[in-house]
Write a protein that holds these residues in place. Sequence first.
Motif, PDB file in Angstrom:
ATOM      1  N   ASP A   1      -0.309   3.665   5.348  1.00 39.10           N
ATOM      2  CA  ASP A   1      -0.990   2.322   5.294  1.00 39.10           C
ATOM      3  C   ASP A   1       0.116   1.370   6.167  1.00 39.10           C
ATOM      4  N   GLU A   2      -0.487   0.351   6.732  1.00 40.65           N
ATOM      5  CA  GLU A   2       0.318  -0.498   7.773  1.00 40.65           C
ATOM      6  C   GLU A   2       0.662  -1.671   6.900  1.00 40.65           C
TER       7      GLU A   2
ATOM      8  N   GLY B   1      -3.492  -2.180   4.662  1.00 42.77           N
ATOM      9  CA  GLY B   1      -4.348  -0.970   4.492  1.00 42.77           C
ATOM     10  C   GLY B   1      -4.047  -0.070   5.809  1.00 42.77           C
ATOM     11  N   ASP B   2      -4.979   0.912   5.659  1.00 45.31           N
ATOM     12  CA  ASP B   2      -4.593   1.852   6.907  1.00 45.31           C
ATOM     13  C   ASP B   2      -5.615   1.663   7.927  1.00 45.31           C
TER      14      ASP B   2
ATOM     15  N   ASN C   1       2.336   7.678   2.434  1.00 46.27           N
ATOM     16  CA  ASN C   1       1.507   8.620   2.136  1.00 46.27           C
ATOM     17  C   ASN C   1       2.122   9.397   1.142  1.00 46.27           C
TER      18      ASN C   1
ATOM     19  N   GLY D   1       0.713  -1.191   0.044  1.00 43.38           N
ATOM     20  CA  GLY D   1      -0.240   0.028   0.067  1.00 43.38           C
ATOM     21  C   GLY D   1       0.821   1.258   0.220  1.00 43.38           C
TER      22      GLY D   1
ATOM     23  N   GLY E   1       0.556  -6.044   2.711  1.00 40.53           N
ATOM     24  CA  GLY E   1       0.103  -4.945   3.274  1.00 40.53           C
ATOM     25  C   GLY E   1      -1.171  -4.968   4.136  1.00 40.53           C
TER      26      GLY E   1
END
Length: 573
Positions: free
Chosen positions: A168-169, A160-161, A106, A102, A158
């Motif tokens: 994203d984590e 997602g956030d 950012n 992901g 990944g």
Amino acid sequence: MARFPVSLVLALSISAVPAAAQFPAFTLSGDDVGDFHGYAVGDAGDVNSDGFEDFVIGAPKDDNTGNSAGSVRIHSGADGSVLYMIDGGGTDQLGTAVGGAGDVNNDGFADVIAGGPWHLGIGPIQGTISVISGADGSVLYQIEGPNTFSFFGGAVDGAGDLDNDGFDEFIVGASNDDGNGSDSGLVYVYGGIDGALIYMHSGDGIGDQMGSCVAGLGDVNNDGVPDYGGGAPLDDNNGNNSGSAQVWSGIDGSVLYAFNGNGADHQFGKSMAALGDVNGDAHADFIVGEWHDALIGHHAGSVTVFSGIDGSVIRQHFGQNADEEFGQSVAGIGDYNGDGIGDYAVGAPGGGASGEVLLYSGADGSQIGSAGGTVAGAEFGAALAGGMDVNNDGLGEFIVGAHLTQNATGEATVFSSISLLGTAYCFGDGSATACPCGNNGPPGVGCGNSTGGGAGLVAGGSTSVSADNIEFDASGLLPGQPALLFSGMNAVNNGQGVAFGDGLRCAGGTVKRLGVRVPDSAGDASWGPGLAPLGEWGPGDVRRFQCWYRDPNGSPCGSNFNLSHGYEVTFTP
């Protein structure tokens, strides 16, 4: 939660549907014997923000910087070229696991995660992971496993956030960690904003190997936050090595669902993947592999599709022969058949003549396609990923690894969506007739030209003659130089082609000219719709297509013209 099988009769009837072969868009090989290129493959997302989704391939035995240091290549979905290459260090075996992370930092570019579980830190097999920037290929985070002999980085994905901060984590499996007893295994979740540990999940007990697989699953419980899961294929809850899997909430890390395998040595939880919402209830669904399921035969394997809303079984599929190991890998492949619902693929490296991958409709579970390996024993289908749209046609593609091909040089193949309509052939990469002056092109295109690349040809729209909406797109041409699309009745030299100019003539017999175009600054040109009157084809006709183009400045063989590979289409009413 226990796992309850659906009707075996239904599953067997679904598996019996004939499947068509798929189109190989790109086939990428390793550098040297023993690299294990394709041991791990992943959907990278749109790494370079060009509108085409990209993919990543791991080669954990690559020796570029040391014996089995490993390497990871991130490839462009637009043309298959290498965007970034990252080498491991020491004996890391970087590339044992790869995946899309992901947008971790950012910045608007998709990032990639790779694991090197054999990394030596303060002790052996401590493991490491690298999160790689899609913007420039730099390493955003390199995290070393906290414990020795843990196999940290053996699985990655990944998440997602999870905390809604715009970053994203990502998830890391450490299947041999001793967090809850020897080799109980651990799953770690890290924050994208700073790389800090957010959650940690242990296996139930000794030898479970939780974290053998990990997966970001999307919003399973429809609470607005993505969730995630992990597998423990050697868990003993329902017999020795029956296996288990868990799904955790992205909000607080609590267990949403827990599942167990159906019998001893079934190894449920070997693989897991997100599917999106296949049953239309606004909850993300998911699939889990049970590669040693013995219901049909010894290690025939099975997979189960679970509902996100309550963890119930939507459907199951079974391997049809002993030792297929059906379910060793699973993947959501996006909307592959154009019905608006995500589809999925299952790898069976022991299936068919040389391993195979079977494709299923998310809507009803019917088999919609298959892809087979070309070399027996190459482990085709052991690694599988999907969902990337490499040709930007709105439909998903998938990638399959075969790491033991070519004396374990290894290769990975991206199979394109059915909207490509036909079959490409007569490539200038050495797989057909030799290019005229040794000017081989990259895999999946024509012979090399003055740019160092080659020209490719694909089709979109439909094969319907009445609709007459088929369109052809050529890439890798010379900007500003004329290009001609033509069709023929025959595949020249049984599809192997003959030398012609700087390329290969692949289409011949009653040739029809379909128009001259001047490629744009990127070397791209398009033809159609409205080509049927020019080509004079009707329902049931088979036509071969090719693009001829000028290459007047420094063409490799001095002929000043070249050709794309060939492309075959069968037309329908």
